[in-house]
Design an enzyme around this catalytic site. Structure first.
Site, PDB file in Angstrom:
ATOM      1  N   ASP A   1      35.337  38.095  43.175  1.00 30.36           N
ATOM      2  CA  ASP A   1      34.424  39.240  43.156  1.00 30.36           C
ATOM      3  C   ASP A   1      35.268  40.500  43.072  1.00 30.36           C
ATOM      4  OD1 ASP A   1      31.876  40.647  43.505  1.00 30.36           O
ATOM      5  OD2 ASP A   1      32.667  41.186  45.477  1.00 30.36           O
ATOM      6  N   GLU A  43      32.643  37.707  37.405  1.00 34.15           N
ATOM      7  CA  GLU A  43      31.404  38.299  36.901  1.00 34.15           C
ATOM      8  C   GLU A  43      31.634  38.826  35.484  1.00 34.15           C
ATOM      9  OE1 GLU A  43      29.197  40.527  40.461  1.00 34.15           O
ATOM     10  OE2 GLU A  43      31.351  40.914  40.412  1.00 34.15           O
ATOM     11  N   ASP A  75      31.357  40.202  50.377  1.00 32.30           N
ATOM     12  CA  ASP A  75      32.129  39.968  49.152  1.00 32.30           C
ATOM     13  C   ASP A  75      32.536  38.509  49.007  1.00 32.30           C
ATOM     14  OD1 ASP A  75      31.876  42.658  48.639  1.00 32.30           O
ATOM     15  OD2 ASP A  75      33.793  43.179  49.579  1.00 32.30           O
TER      16      ASP A  75
END
Length: 243
Positions: free
Chosen positions: A51, A136, A215
């Site tokens: 992340d 991501e 996170d």
């Protein structure tokens, strides 16, 4: 152009395809693009989700590891602002203005080099250890025009993901980009979705009572999305702690 002296920082490998001369401030470089055979690393069944962030962590992994954001631009911002003010006061066309302009360019170059060195080291560490790296699939260009633009530019996500991708390809690793939607809102254990303000970093899921760092939970959700088939049924993945 003729013959030019070059200081090679390492021996050239493979077949030279192109050579580009580049100038950065008062420094000149020649950039070679060569064709080399891939150097795959020993196979690894380990998978990790990452992340990306801006402050205080550059990235957090699904295993709970946190890499602090170096914030090179933020640390040099005061010095850079002073140099730019000095430049603005110099008379156009003067030698003093030229020197002041070179000083500003040198500071920007140092920040860029520090950022790139950091990206290379973090990417190499991930590629050496993990066979699959999931991140991501961020629209960095759009984020760089948002209210967090300054932090996004300082973190250099686009450059990092590019470096990570080519290092992984050379090493025979797999890098996967997944949909970032709701990754920080879903509980990685039971799937309960709840929107929380950004200042909430640690929370307890109201449905399954699991304590999670925001996170780390997001990184675990990112990893899980790489192992979900078209039918929406999760496919078991190797070494996915907490899932």
């Amino acid at each position: 152009m003729g013959s030019v002296k070059v200081k090679l920082h390492r021996p050239l490998e493979g077949k030279i395809k192109t050579a580009t001369v580049k100038r950065e401030g008062e420094h000149w470089y020649i950039i070679f693009i060569t064709e080399v055979d891939p150097k795959p690393l020993p196979p690894s069944e380990e998978a990790i989700g990452i992340d990306l962030g801006t402050n205080p962590h550059f990235l957090v992994t699904s295993e709970g590891e946190m890499v602090e954001a170096p914030r090179h631009f933020q640390k040099a911002e005061e010095k850079l602002a002073k140099a730019q003010r000095e430049l603005s006061r110099k008379k156009k066309g003067s030698n003093r203005r030229k020197k002041a302009r070179l000083k500003v360019a040198k500071l920007h170059r140092k920040i860029a080099n520090q950022r790139k060195d950091f990206h290379h080291k973090v990417a190499r560490k991930l590629v050496n250890r993990y066979g699959t790296i999931v991140h991501e699939d961020l629209n960095v260009q759009a984020l760089s025009r948002s209210h967090i633009a300054k932090g996004v530019h300082d973190a250099g996500w686009a450059q990092f993901l590019q470096i990570l991708a080519y290092k992984a390809e050379e090493a025979g690793r797999r890098v996967v980009g997944v949909d970032p939607k709701h990754t920080s809102q879903d509980c990685p254990v039971c799937g309960h979705r709840e929107k929380r303000p950004l200042w909430v970093r640690v929370y307890t899921c109201p449905q399954c009572s699991t304590l999670r760092h925001r996170d780390v939970a997001a990184a675990q959700n990112i990893l899980a999305r790489a192992w979900t088939g078209p039918s929406g049924v999760a496919i078991p993945c190797p070494r996915s702690p907490g899932l």
